[in-house]
Enzyme design. Structure first.
Site, PDB file in Angstrom:
ATOM      1  N   LYS A 270       0.832  -1.215  -0.046  1.00 37.96           N
ATOM      2  CA  LYS A 270       0.023   0.026   0.169  1.00 37.96           C
ATOM      3  C   LYS A 270       0.908   1.259  -0.034  1.00 37.96           C
ATOM      4  O   LYS A 270       2.010   1.288   0.724  1.00 37.96           O
ATOM      5  CB  LYS A 270      -0.953   0.031   1.258  1.00 37.96           C
TER       6      LYS A 270
ATOM      7  N   SER B 127      -9.334   2.283   2.732  1.00 37.57           N
ATOM      8  CA  SER B 127      -8.234   2.851   1.911  1.00 37.57           C
ATOM      9  C   SER B 127      -7.172   2.092   1.201  1.00 37.57           C
ATOM     10  O   SER B 127      -6.483   2.564   0.306  1.00 37.57           O
ATOM     11  CB  SER B 127      -7.303   4.109   2.771  1.00 37.57           C
TER      12      SER B 127
ATOM     13  N   SER C 239     -10.123   0.530   6.915  1.00 41.93           N
ATOM     14  CA  SER C 239      -9.274   0.622   5.611  1.00 41.93           C
ATOM     15  C   SER C 239      -8.765  -0.651   5.341  1.00 41.93           C
ATOM     16  O   SER C 239      -8.314  -1.107   4.004  1.00 41.93           O
ATOM     17  CB  SER C 239      -8.317   1.543   5.810  1.00 41.93           C
TER      18      SER C 239
END
Length: 506
Positions: free
Chosen positions: A108, A184, A208
């Site tokens: 990420k 996210s 997330s």
């Protein structure tokens, strides 16, 4: 992980092939090592039936063929990854392979990796200097033999539950391109669903990890605060994502443990066994969280099927109402922005014209609400919710709590891109904002471990997720129940239960 203090330090650098579809895609994926589980790959690597180089090359081919549709990658790191794959192959031949040897891990755009830029999805950070060292998790995974081949997309500053930015564009869900993979950690979720990676890294401060896990049919773990060395913000944590429970379990066991540079990291190190005992005879509670959001009828049906699978495994499931309320989200958000997240908000709001509409809306709503009083109110809410959870669930003898992850899977990929595009569909109704998510309470109640598991497929071929919550710091109970569920429920990523990259609005 690039934390909020790091953001303030680097803020001085702020900036004024052919496509397959449908049945052909499913047939192609079924024979593609890109979708093999980590545990299966390690077994084949050890026997010499497959090489880490073969798998990496297959995943790169999928990326080059399909990522134009999905758009879940910020930067590709193929050259370094190929060198690492060749080294991993040599280690298998020598017999000294490490726990994650040769397994690809999508990273990420939040984790610090030596030589990589962390943009947080914002044009304000597109030219920041690259990291000079691996962060704690990247170093730990690299030492375990993981291969970092791609960096994955995020919403701007991680504040939204869809993944769309001016810097990187709109990330779409491989199960149905019309909808979001969540946020996210949406890029990581989409990369797993698309067969671009074997494992993936996420982080979670409002859902997330669990939201993308739900949207992409994955297993995702929000560890209790401190289990994985992340930061000093008590509401956030790094965590693993995978297509199978066993893969998530494997990655978790490498990620956890104290780190000398992260004060909050918990001792002693917890070990996650490869196999868990039966859960027959357990009592478990189910809260549909009626005061949080309405549930799409397909979510209600998926939860009923998931609960039925647990009952077949010998688990008693009773319905309860803890009393969580959607109106309390603003109290949590004000508390979150009273941490070092607030420093990031203040700095970003010096350039409001460059922010995404959803980022600006969140930050503007929080202006003047963060501070010591907000932290007091958040702590009061935390204490009240803690009392309710204990009195309703764990003090009543239930081993775990089940809830839906989202009220609906039908969240458009462009959600939040424009001020007037912020609604999702629940049944026949459109709901605005982010209150369809049933995740944020477990960030405020940060010591509870939460595993999100796939509960089935809903309309538009979109996955639906379920949360499994155990008592504070009792990770292994959550994992034991998730393990049993994974063996009782119908799995995804097999047969015709694979992403087919359709593009259909429901």
């Amino acid at each position: 992980m690039v934390d909020r203090r790091e953001f303030l330090r680097i803020s001085g650098h702020l900036a004024g092939t052919a496509m397959l579809t449908g049945t052909a895609l499913r047939a192609h994926a079924a024979a593609d090592p890109s979708y093999l589980s980590a545990t299966a790959l390690v077994a084949q690597f050890r026997r010499g039936q497959l090489s880490p180089v073969d798998v990496l090359d297959a995943q790169i081919r999928r990326i080059e063929t399909l990522n134009d549709k999905v758009n879940c990658i910020t930067v590709k790191h193929y050259e370094d990854a190929r060198a690492a794959a060749h080294d991993a192959a040599a280690r298998y031949r020598r017999g000294n392979a490490r726990p994650l040897e040769g397994l690809t891990v999508a990273v990420k755009d939040e984790y610090a990796v030596n030589g990589w830029r962390t943009t947080m999805g914002s044009t304000l950070l597109k030219d920041v200097p690259p990291a000079q060292d691996d962060g704690p998790i990247a170093a730990r995974l690299r030492a375990a033999g993981a291969i970092f081949h791609i960096q994955t997309t995020v919403p701007e500053f991680y504040v939204w539950m869809t993944t769309a930015t001016r810097l990187w564009g709109v990330t779409r869900n491989p199960w149905n391109l019309a909808y979001t993979p969540g946020g996210s950690s949406g890029g990581s979720g989409a990369a797993l669903a698309a067969g671009f990676t074997t494992l993936a890294l996420g982080s979670d401060m409002g859902g997330s990890i669990r939201v993308p896990a739900s949207q992409c049919g994955l297993y995702g773990f929000k560890p209790p605060f401190g289990r994985i060395p992340t930061s000093e913000v008590p509401y956030e944590t790094d965590g693993p994502m995978a297509r199978t429970f066993d893969d998530m379990n494997l990655l978790t066991d490498v990620m956890v443990g104290p780190h000398p540079l992260v004060h909050s990291s918990v001792r002693p190190r917890l070990r996650y066994p490869a196999r868990y005992e039966s859960v027959s005879g357990w009592k478990v509670a189910y809260d549909p969280m009626p005061h949080m959001t309405a549930l799409d009828p397909t979510v209600t049906r998926a939860m009923a099927q998931a609960i039925a699978a647990l009952r077949q495994a010998g688990v008693t499931v009773d319905t309860v109402d803890v009393g969580f309320n959607a109106d309390d989200l603003d109290t949590y958000m004000a508390g979150l922005m009273s941490t070092s997240m607030g420093g990031m908000m203040t700095e970003a709001m010096k350039h409001p014209e460059q922010l995404m509409p959803y980022t600006r809306a969140v930050f503007e709503k929080m202006q003047g609400k963060a501070g010591p009083e907000a932290l007091v109110h958040t702590e009061e809410l935390l204490n009240e919710y803690q009392r309710r959870v204990q009195e309703t669930v764990f003090l009543k003898g239930y081993r775990a709590l089940l809830t839906p992850t989202l009220g609906t899977p039908l969240v458009p990929a462009e959600h939040g891109m424009q001020p007037d595009i912020d609604s999702a569909k629940i049944g026949d109704q459109q709901v605005t904002g982010l209150k369809f998510a049933l995740t944020w309470v477990w960030n405020m109640l940060g010591l509870y471990p939460v595993v999100s598991v796939p509960a089935g497929l809903g309309p538009g071929h979109m996955p639906i997720g379920m949360q499994i919550i155990a008592n504070t710091l009792d990770d292994l109970t959550a994992f034991q129940l998730a393990s049993a569920y994974s063996r009782a429920a119908s799995p995804l990523y097999v047969g015709n239960r694979l992403p087919d990259f359709r593009n259909e609005q429901v």
